[in-house]
Design an enzyme around this catalytic site. Structure first.
Site, short mmCIF file in Angstrom:
data_model
loop_
_atom_site.label_atom_id
_atom_site.label_comp_id
_atom_site.label_asym_id
_atom_site.label_seq_id
_atom_site.Cartn_x
_atom_site.Cartn_y
_atom_site.Cartn_z
N TYR A 115 41.02 46.57 48.94
CA TYR A 115 41.43 47.79 49.64
C TYR A 115 40.83 47.83 51.04
O TYR A 115 41.54 48.08 52.03
CB TYR A 115 41.00 49.01 48.84
N ASP A 116 39.53 47.57 51.14
CA ASP A 116 38.85 47.61 52.44
C ASP A 116 39.53 46.67 53.44
O ASP A 116 39.87 47.07 54.57
CB ASP A 116 37.39 47.19 52.30
N PRO A 165 29.76 52.97 48.10
CA PRO A 165 29.07 53.43 49.31
C PRO A 165 28.00 54.47 49.01
O PRO A 165 28.21 55.38 48.20
CB PRO A 165 30.20 54.04 50.15
N GLN A 221 24.38 59.25 45.79
CA GLN A 221 25.35 58.84 46.80
C GLN A 221 26.20 60.04 47.22
O GLN A 221 26.50 60.92 46.41
CB GLN A 221 26.23 57.70 46.29
#
Length: 325
Positions: free
Chosen positions: A156-157, A283, A220
């Protein structure tokens, strides 16, 4: 809850790829509310015709079942092409890695080719995932990111990073009128209960009395933007002349554990919190710097997080009851 549709320069007719998806279907609704004729293309890999139920008898709306990774054309004039087609949740792009990469590569190319042929404005919906697990916080558009090109989120990134590069190449080398927006975590009605993202997972778990599964220790962070605000930002970017990239998100940041507790409280649930293994390359920080969106687009989010979550919970409650029959 949705604010008034933004004026779209001269967009009398728009093509929306991925228009049967979560964000795409809301965008189609808003375009039609602005009296823009819409042609929606979707292969229904992750989208659903249920999201377009209100458009069933709309003469200004056309649905085409098509994989945009294959070449396509649209007869007649087109003023705006919005490329949304792509699996967008970690569960989806883990199940469909090749399809995700093709949507970012071939799908973007085909959508750009259509826009270029028609002399239309092209809008790419990119993602905050281009920043990876950021080393800069909050994330401005000038940050190049910290992305693992072969990691569990790379399909995806890197698909989106390539799509941004391709869009930029069409603008600089071919003169195509383009704009890139980077969407941060968007939530709201029409998310799938099995989407795998935190908001639908926590809501579904809280409403059904199951444990709320928090990845890692829940420290996170995420920044949640209601879909009405996200679509408003997309329309503002389409109407403006700025090429982007422009962050579209809510700078109000909260931890995943805080989000779980907030959703549980709003649901009036007694579900316990259960900590589970954190996915790879998840992340640690996520918050947009939206200075550019404010100055170049005149846009900023307006929907209060608690109000937006309450509305989303209400939609899920009705959806789950309906699903149970």
């Amino acid at each position: 809850m949705a604010p008034a549709p933004a004026p779209l320069r001269t967009a009398r007719r728009a093509v929306v790829t991925g228009g049967a998806g979560f964000v795409g279907s809301h965008l189609c609704d808003r375009l039609r509310a602005a009296d823009t004729e819409v042609v929606c293309l979707d292969n229904l890999l992750t989208g659903s015709l249920d999201n377009l139920a209100d458009r069933a008898d709309d003469p200004g709306f056309t649905f085409r079942h098509h994989d945009v990774c294959e070449p396509f054309d649209v007869t007649g004039p087109v003023d705006l092409v919005v490329h949304l087609a792509s699996p967008a949740s970690p569960h989806d792009y883990a199940r469909h890695p090749v399809e995700t990469l093709r949507a970012g590569a071939h799908g973007t190319l085909n959508a750009l080719e259509l826009a270029h042929r028609k002399g239309a404005r092209f809008l790419l919906t990119s993602t905050s995932e281009v920043y990876g697990d950021p080393l800069v916080h909050p994330q401005p558009e000038t940050y190049w990111g910290n992305v693992n090109p072969i990691g569990p989120r790379s399909q995806y990134d890197e698909a989106k990073r390539y799509a941004e590069a391709l869009t930029t190449a069409y603008r600089t080398a071919r003169g195509t009128d383009t704009v890139i927006v980077r969407l941060f975590n968007t939530y709201g009605p029409r998310m799938r209960p099995t989407d795998g993202r935190a908001v639908p997972a926590f809501i579904t778990q809280a409403l059904t009395g199951r444990p709320l599964t928090v990845a890692g220790d829940g420290s996170q962070t995420r920044s949640l933007c209601h879909v009405d605000d996200t679509v408003g930002g997309i329309l503002a970017a389409a109407a403006a002349g700025h090429p982007g990239p422009v962050n579209l998100g809510n700078p109000a940041e909260l931890s995943i554990l805080q989000l779980a507790h907030r959703i549980r409280d709003l649901c009036g649930s007694a579900s316990p919190v259960e900590f589970v293994e954190r996915p790879g390359d998840d992340p640690s920080l996520r918050r947009p710097d939206i200075t550019l969106a404010r100055t170049a687009l005149g846009w900023q989010p307006a929907v209060d997080t608690d109000r937006g979550l309450a509305q989303t919970i209400d939609w899920f409650a009705r959806h789950l009851v309906g699903a149970r029959g």
